[in-house]
Design a protein around this motif. Structure first.
Motif, PDB file in Angstrom:
ATOM      1  N   ASP A 138      54.183  43.638  64.594  1.00  0.00           N
ATOM      2  CA  ASP A 138      55.263  43.918  64.930  1.00  0.00           C
ATOM      3  C   ASP A 138      55.940  42.643  65.576  1.00  0.00           C
ATOM      4  O   ASP A 138      55.650  41.802  66.022  1.00  0.00           O
ATOM      5  CB  ASP A 138      55.493  45.139  65.919  1.00  0.00           C
ATOM      6  CG  ASP A 138      55.116  46.344  65.387  1.00  0.00           C
ATOM      7  OD1 ASP A 138      55.175  46.478  64.176  1.00  0.00           O
ATOM      8  OD2 ASP A 138      54.647  47.190  66.181  1.00  0.00           O
ATOM      9  N   ALA A 139      57.484  42.742  65.715  1.00  0.00           N
ATOM     10  CA  ALA A 139      58.182  41.789  66.347  1.00  0.00           C
ATOM     11  C   ALA A 139      57.960  41.423  67.644  1.00  0.00           C
ATOM     12  O   ALA A 139      57.995  40.216  68.142  1.00  0.00           O
ATOM     13  CB  ALA A 139      59.830  41.853  66.211  1.00  0.00           C
ATOM     14  N   ASP A 140      57.413  42.552  68.268  1.00  0.00           N
ATOM     15  CA  ASP A 140      56.880  42.194  69.822  1.00  0.00           C
ATOM     16  C   ASP A 140      55.531  41.610  69.715  1.00  0.00           C
ATOM     17  O   ASP A 140      54.991  41.426  71.050  1.00  0.00           O
ATOM     18  CB  ASP A 140      57.038  43.449  70.684  1.00  0.00           C
ATOM     19  CG  ASP A 140      56.045  44.604  70.295  1.00  0.00           C
ATOM     20  OD1 ASP A 140      55.526  44.405  69.292  1.00  0.00           O
ATOM     21  OD2 ASP A 140      56.380  45.604  70.977  1.00  0.00           O
ATOM     22  N   GLY A 141      54.510  41.531  68.898  1.00  0.00           N
ATOM     23  CA  GLY A 141      53.640  40.821  68.803  1.00  0.00           C
ATOM     24  C   GLY A 141      52.306  41.882  68.630  1.00  0.00           C
ATOM     25  O   GLY A 141      51.230  41.794  68.797  1.00  0.00           O
ATOM     26  N   THR A 142      52.685  43.090  68.769  1.00  0.00           N
ATOM     27  CA  THR A 142      51.741  44.192  68.737  1.00  0.00           C
ATOM     28  C   THR A 142      50.938  44.230  67.387  1.00  0.00           C
ATOM     29  O   THR A 142      51.686  44.481  66.218  1.00  0.00           O
ATOM     30  CB  THR A 142      52.324  45.696  68.796  1.00  0.00           C
ATOM     31  OG1 THR A 142      53.156  45.685  70.119  1.00  0.00           O
ATOM     32  CG2 THR A 142      51.410  46.725  68.755  1.00  0.00           C
ATOM     33  N   GLU A 143      49.532  44.219  67.308  1.00  0.00           N
ATOM     34  CA  GLU A 143      49.048  44.265  65.993  1.00  0.00           C
ATOM     35  C   GLU A 143      48.187  45.624  65.674  1.00  0.00           C
ATOM     36  O   GLU A 143      47.877  46.070  66.604  1.00  0.00           O
ATOM     37  CB  GLU A 143      47.857  43.101  66.105  1.00  0.00           C
ATOM     38  CG  GLU A 143      48.242  41.830  66.238  1.00  0.00           C
ATOM     39  CD  GLU A 143      47.259  40.659  66.087  1.00  0.00           C
ATOM     40  OE1 GLU A 143      46.266  40.785  65.750  1.00  0.00           O
ATOM     41  OE2 GLU A 143      47.582  39.464  66.408  1.00  0.00           O
ATOM     42  N   SER A 146      59.018  42.705  60.912  1.00  0.00           N
ATOM     43  CA  SER A 146      57.331  42.655  61.461  1.00  0.00           C
ATOM     44  C   SER A 146      56.962  41.696  60.152  1.00  0.00           C
ATOM     45  O   SER A 146      57.511  41.634  58.882  1.00  0.00           O
ATOM     46  CB  SER A 146      56.720  44.098  61.576  1.00  0.00           C
ATOM     47  OG  SER A 146      56.781  44.898  60.127  1.00  0.00           O
ATOM     48  N   ASP A 151      62.014  45.347  58.647  1.00  0.00           N
ATOM     49  CA  ASP A 151      62.258  45.619  60.157  1.00  0.00           C
ATOM     50  C   ASP A 151      61.722  44.332  61.094  1.00  0.00           C
ATOM     51  O   ASP A 151      61.833  44.535  62.273  1.00  0.00           O
ATOM     52  CB  ASP A 151      61.290  46.790  60.739  1.00  0.00           C
ATOM     53  CG  ASP A 151      59.656  46.667  60.371  1.00  0.00           C
ATOM     54  OD1 ASP A 151      59.302  45.337  59.767  1.00  0.00           O
ATOM     55  OD2 ASP A 151      59.039  47.504  60.762  1.00  0.00           O
TER      56      ASP A 151
END
Length: 623
Positions: A565-570, A453, A451
């Protein structure tokens, strides 16, 4: 449920007068060098199995000529049913006079909240009043959290003793006696050898015995109390050194010596440390803007304790003398104040022990989160001397005042990738404008998921120089852990000190049939090619306390990996749906190489003293 009742009030009853002593204080001769040791065991926690071993060690010594051992032991219904000192199993608190291999029950206290400072105060008063001696020691055992305190009691919603409550309990407990100070105040708990603890509690004891680092499960070796009767008595320094030697010997025997610390601190010397720290803090405040980059680099390289890959579980304690020394070397305008502080600390620490991974620990740590966002406002209410909180405010202020153009950032251009026989090297350059503000650099590495990530496998220090170059290296292996049936990957955070490498591995432990897990941490220490220590710790998020993990072999231990995730969420995620059986001594560790063709994400990070982070990343395939 019974409520905790004042021990002093209960002691006045005629039935309980048969308890602690066969004769009154006036009838009992006090011999020079004699001791009354008061053990306050907050064992209504998952540390109960370890603490019952400690109580049994006390029983192997027992009260003898020149030595009285009195223990308040609070047990849980959940962790062990072992017979202790001939008392069988019990739930709740018992007051015990420890004898040779056994104990006399002085009181069955029922459900007692050992996180209530009045219970501790009453115990101190009663023990001293009814067991007169030449010297008095109080040892508090449980999870520790550094300056936030110790505890807590699981039967009372995890109620613990914060530093102010300990201070009040000592004040009130000693007020009920004719003793002005304890001779020895000990914390058989993690992280309690701090400047804050020593400064706050200095009026109540001659000496402090505590650990800067997390303690292994076995804790202290209480057979060391035998030094008192063997020598016809003991001075406080003789007893303190005997306990340190016993702790070290037991750690060697149980192969936990790599990360131990224990220090004996002269609390009479702490006012001089207060003054020296105040002068050092004041000098740093006056020069905050100019000295802050030096402080940031010094903090990053200084020996820290209770560290965790997850910043929400890190306690941010740093060795105070090492930190001052590092700052003084590079900031010459505060070197005199740094030297004075180091001398004051060295004068106060009378004896200590350290391990391969804690080598050089000087005996006292201090609270220093690297950024204001990680700072706890509870620290403001401590009221300790030394003006350290004022310096932290100035330091964070200097960081926030750095203009954006002076933030440490990578220069334009891609990272350079170089595969060799040892793995992969990543090289990148950062702008000279922010070079002086850089504090540390890292390489993070992980695999790319379908995905998009990234599942990070670990983080290691990277090298940086004054010319603006950062180099990170990764050997293309992954830590795996096996229970003999299943094998799963794990995340590691690496610290390197010469040939000694420490891996901190975040985990979650699930007791049998439990739906909710407990945060845990595995610490592996490797010297050269040899694994010399493996220790599991547990973390209580609400209390902020640490202690050794007591795991049921039928429970589940699940390593965690960091997913971004791709949006930077850790977020930290379990490595599998099944985990591993928590038979901790029999788990096996390996570092297999990643398979050829694995899509690998490599990331260099630079961090400046104000907490700004810049990243350069590249995706490659493992050859």
């Amino acid at each position: 449920m019974r409520t905790a009742t004042s021990l002093v009030a209960l002691a006045t009853g005629t039935a309980l007068l048969l308890g602690l002593a066969a004769c009154s204080a006036e009838e009992k001769a006090v011999k020079s060098g004699s001791w009354t040791v008061l053990s306050y065991s907050i064992a209504d926690t998952d540390l109960e199995p370890y603490m019952m071993d400690d109580v049994a060690e006390m029983g192997s010594v027992g009260s003898q000529e020149n030595l009285n051992i009195v223990a308040l032991v609070d047990r849980s219904a959940d962790y062990t049913a072992d017979d202790v000192l001939g008392q069988g199993d019990w739930v709740g608190g018992k007051l015990l006079a420890v004898t040779d291999g056994g104990a006399d029950e002085l009181e069955d206290m029922g459900d007692v909240n050992t996180g209530d400072p009045q219970v501790l105060a009453d115990f101190i008063t009663r023990g001293i009043t009814e067991y007169p001696a030449d010297n008095y020691a109080l040892i508090i055992s449980d999870h520790g959290a550094s300056w936030p305190g110790v505890g807590g009691d699981e039967s009372f919603d995890g109620d613990g003793l914060d530093l102010e409550e300990i201070n009040q309990a000592l004040t009130d407990g000693l007020a009920g006696t004719d003793v002005e100070k304890l001779d020895l105040l000990g914390f058989d708990a993690c992280l309690m050898a701090t400047y804050e603890v020593a400064s706050k509690l200095a009026p109540h004891a001659e000496r402090l015995l505590a650990s800067q680092e997390l303690e292994p499960g076995h804790g202290w070796d209480y057979t060391a109390l035998q030094t008192i009767p063997d020598n016809g008595g003991a001075t406080v320094d003789e007893l303190g050194s005997a306990l340190i030697a016993g702790f070290e010997a037991q750690a060697v025997d149980q192969e936990t010596q790599a990360e131990i610390t224990l220090s004996l601190v002269d609390l009479n010397a702490i006012p001089a440390v207060d003054d020296a720290l105040a002068a050092f803090s004041g000098a740093l405040v006056e020069r905050a803007a100019g000295v802050a980059p030096v402080v940031g680099r010094s903090l990053a390289s200084a020996l820290g304790f209770g560290r965790n890959p997850d910043p929400e579980q890190d306690v941010f304690m740093t060795d105070l003398a090492i930190l001052a020394g590092e700052i003084g070397v590079d900031a010459l305008d505060v070197s005199d104040e740094a030297d004075d502080l180091i001398r004051a600390i060295n004068d106060s620490v009378l004896d200590k022990v350290d391990g391969q991974a804690t080598k050089g620990a000087t005996g006292l740590s201090i609270y220093f989160p690297p950024t204001e966002a990680l700072y706890s406002s509870d620290y403001d209410a401590l009221g300790v001397d030394g003006d350290w909180a004022d310096f932290l405010v100035a330091y964070y202020g200097a960081g926030s005042a750095v203009p954006e153009e002076s933030h440490t950032t990578f220069a334009d251009g891609d990272a350079v990738i170089d595969f060799d026989a040892d793995g992969v090297n990543v090289t990148a350059s950062f702008d000279a404008e922010g070079a002086e503000n850089i504090s540390e650099a890292f390489i993070r590495y992980g695999t790319v998921d379908a995905d998009g990530s990234v599942t990070f496998l670990g983080r290691e220090p990277a090298d940086f120089d004054d010319e603006g170059e950062v180099v990170g290296s990764y050997d293309l292996s992954q830590l795996t852990i096996s229970d003999g049936e299943d094998t799963t990957g794990a995340y590691l955070d690496m610290t390197i000190d010469g040939d000694v490498v420490t891996f901190d591995v975040p985990m979650t432990y699930y007791a049998p049939d439990a739906e909710d897990g407990t945060d845990a941490l595995l610490s592996l220490v490797i010297d050269g090619d040899d694994l010399i220590s493996e220790t599991y710790y547990t973390h209580n998020v609400e209390a902020g306390t640490y202690g050794a993990l007591s795991a049921d072999p039928d429970g589940i231990i699940s390593p965690e990996l960091l997913n971004v995730d791709a949006d930077g969420t850790e977020q930290w995620l379990s490595t599998s749906d099944y985990g591993l059986y928590a038979d901790l001594p029999n788990l096996e560790y390996d570092f297999p190489n990643l398979e050829s063709g694995t899509e690998l994400y490599l990331e260099l990070q630079v961090v400046d003293f104000s907490g700004n982070v810049d990243t350069v990343a590249v995706t490659v395939e493992v050859p």
